[in-house]
Design a protein around this motif. Structure first.
Motif, PDB file in Angstrom:
ATOM      1  N   VAL A  29       0.834  -1.220   0.000  1.00 45.84           N
ATOM      2  CA  VAL A  29       0.000   0.000   0.000  1.00 45.84           C
ATOM      3  C   VAL A  29       0.865   1.265   0.000  1.00 45.84           C
ATOM      4  O   VAL A  29       0.435   2.324  -0.448  1.00 45.84           O
ATOM      5  CB  VAL A  29      -0.996  -0.029   1.191  1.00 45.84           C
ATOM      6  N   TRP A  65       0.172   3.674  10.142  1.00 40.91           N
ATOM      7  CA  TRP A  65      -0.978   2.741  10.070  1.00 40.91           C
ATOM      8  C   TRP A  65      -1.516   2.402  11.447  1.00 40.91           C
ATOM      9  O   TRP A  65      -2.058   1.330  11.667  1.00 40.91           O
ATOM     10  CB  TRP A  65      -0.633   1.495   9.263  1.00 40.91           C
ATOM     11  N   HIS A 149      -6.564  -9.364   7.716  1.00 42.39           N
ATOM     12  CA  HIS A 149      -5.990  -9.893   8.965  1.00 42.39           C
ATOM     13  C   HIS A 149      -4.508 -10.186   8.764  1.00 42.39           C
ATOM     14  O   HIS A 149      -3.948 -11.097   9.376  1.00 42.39           O
ATOM     15  CB  HIS A 149      -6.743 -11.164   9.380  1.00 42.39           C
ATOM     16  N   LYS A 271       0.514  -3.089  16.385  1.00 38.22           N
ATOM     17  CA  LYS A 271       0.608  -1.633  16.199  1.00 38.22           C
ATOM     18  C   LYS A 271       0.887  -0.876  17.509  1.00 38.22           C
ATOM     19  O   LYS A 271       2.013  -0.847  17.988  1.00 38.22           O
ATOM     20  CB  LYS A 271      -0.652  -1.131  15.496  1.00 38.22           C
ATOM     21  N   GLU A 405      -8.597   2.382   3.377  1.00 42.47           N
ATOM     22  CA  GLU A 405      -7.811   2.469   4.614  1.00 42.47           C
ATOM     23  C   GLU A 405      -8.501   3.476   5.544  1.00 42.47           C
ATOM     24  O   GLU A 405      -9.453   4.140   5.161  1.00 42.47           O
ATOM     25  CB  GLU A 405      -6.374   2.937   4.308  1.00 42.47           C
TER      26      GLU A 405
END
Ligand code: KE4
Length: 435
Positions: A29, A65, A149, A271, A405
């Protein structure tokens, strides 16, 4: 690229990177393919800002992200990581840091009685599915179209995020034997879930879901949807896996399961838990987690799992987040204000757009209708989104380079940043209207 910004060095680096890295990037991405640009190469980040290699400054709504909820390079986090680094970068041995982080996670997620730290969200979800298959003795898994996922084989069936961006619902290289064990259903459609479990419940080991979907753009669960998932999996003795890699510690300290009051059997995290360093985690009921090696027969391992730097960054991040609910209130206020204004601009510009927001997450859908699932998300005007992205970038606003996104607001975004973002959005929508 941005008329007022030079991108000389980014272009130079890109032309060299594509000779070493597929598409010049290490995650699809980032290639900016969906927005028709070459990627911007970032040199550094601080607070709400990114600085590219040509010295251009951007207000950042990607936040790596998700991890950068406190803003980039939070001084307290950086200081802790610097101090940890001089003590050694990796030991491949047990450390107290892993115990401290595990306790912090357990404190936030009452459904997690035992957990395992890994190095990415993908590792967390892959391991959770292997564990569910071992625990139930069944093979099939259910996921949802547009939910992402990570890049585990079982999940790359009608996945979201980058694979949706590339319109490649199923990745090449996935064995038909894997595909046959993955069932992908429309998100927010409880009847389809009930139907499939009635037919195949005896074979279904687990249902994995992003309780708040962030990889088809931000799509919230409709009322009762998550409750149905909990009831159906309970009834057919399948495990409910909440993929909270994005939502964990993002929408609130206890994630989506706290907001929607649904207790999953396994939770996957990533994250924010690593404060920007490579990390993932999966955890749940003791009787499930004790199947994981070396306690049980399900093998899962990792050289850098629980790495001292990642755990140090994660502990620092979570300690700051745990100190006060004010952080989440502030994130919500800033994000709501931004979103309300963007909606106002769209109305003023007579643009039919749909904005989805929850906590510090939001997506502006270039769609006349509210988006409740992947099929509707894919009907968005992707060309218009790409033009919007390019104008915003040229105005110094760095958005996720894909309609599929979610934008992330951090504690570092100020009222001035919001005002600058709104000015840019007004210009971008005005220019779009003209074309
Ligand atoms: P990683 O393996 O990328 O750490 O995590 C995979 C993952 C799992 N679950 C959810 C809900 C996720 O959103 C992700 C990864 N998120 C994407 C962005 N939507 C990462 C960005 C990228 O792939 O470069």
């Amino acid at each position: 690229m941005n008329p007022q910004f030079s991108h000389k060095k980014s272009r130079l680096l890109y032309n060299q990177s594509i000779r070493c890295l597929p598409g010049g990037v290490n995650s699809p991405v980032r290639a900016f393919k969906a927005v028709g640009e070459i990627p911007v190469f970032i040199g550094r980040a601080k607070g709400a800002y990114l600085y590219d290699v040509d010295g251009n400054k951007y207000i950042d709504y990607v936040g790596s992200w998700g991890p950068a909820i406190l803003g980039h390079s939070h001084p307290q986090v950086v200081k802790k990581v610097q101090a940890a680094a001089v003590k050694g970068l990796s030991f491949g041995a047990a450390t107290e840091l892993e115990l401290i982080l595990a306790r912090l996670i357990k404190k936030a997620f009452s459904s997690i009685k035992k957990l395992r730290l890994v190095n990415s969200g993908t590792e967390a979800t892959m391991s959770a599915v292997r564990l569910a298959r071992a625990y139930t003795g069944k093979a099939k898994i259910v996921k949802f179209n547009g939910c992402y996922h990570g890049h585990g084989d079982s999940f790359l069936i009608k996945a979201g995020s980058g694979s949706a961006t590339f319109g490649v619902p199923d990745s090449a290289g996935i064995s038909p034997n894997v595909v046959k064990d993955t069932i992908s259903l429309p998100f927010n459609n409880p009847d389809e879930v009930i139907k499939i479990f009635k037919r195949k419940g005896r074979e279904i080991a687990a249902l994995i879901v992003e309780p708040v979907a962030g990889n088809m753009g931000l799509v919230l669960p409709e009322s009762g949807f998550l409750k149905t998932l909990r009831e159906v999996t309970q009834h057919y003795k399948a495990l409910l896996i909440f993929d909270e890699v994005i939502t964990g510690f993002r929408i609130c300290f206890g994630g989506a399961q706290h907001i929607y009051q649904i207790t999953p059997d396994i939770t996957c995290l990533g994250k924010i838990v690593g404060g920007g360093l490579p990390i993932g985690a999966y955890g749940g009921k003791e009787e499930i987690m004790e199947l994981i090696s070396p306690q049980g027969p399900v093998y899962q391992a990792g050289t850098l799992s629980g790495n001292p730097l990642a755990t140090t960054a994660g502990i620092a991040n979570l300690k700051i987040l745990s100190q006060s609910n004010k952080i989440y209130k502030q994130l919500n206020i800033t994000t709501k204000a931004l979103c309300e204004e963007i909606k106002e601009i769209a109305v003023r510009r007579n643009m039919s757009l749909n904005l989805s927001q929850l906590g510090s997450m939001f997506t502006l859908f270039f769609s006349k209708k509210k988006v409740t699932n992947y099929q509707e998300a894919r009907k968005c005007n992707l060309k218009m989104f790409a033009r919007y992205f390019r104008v915003m970038l040229s105005e110094g606003i760095y958005l996720p380079p894909s309609q599929f996104e979610t934008n992330f607001v951090s504690m570092a975004h100020t009222k001035r940043d919001v005002a600058k973002t709104l000015e840019a959005a007004d210009k971008a929508l005005r220019l779009l209207k003209r074309k």
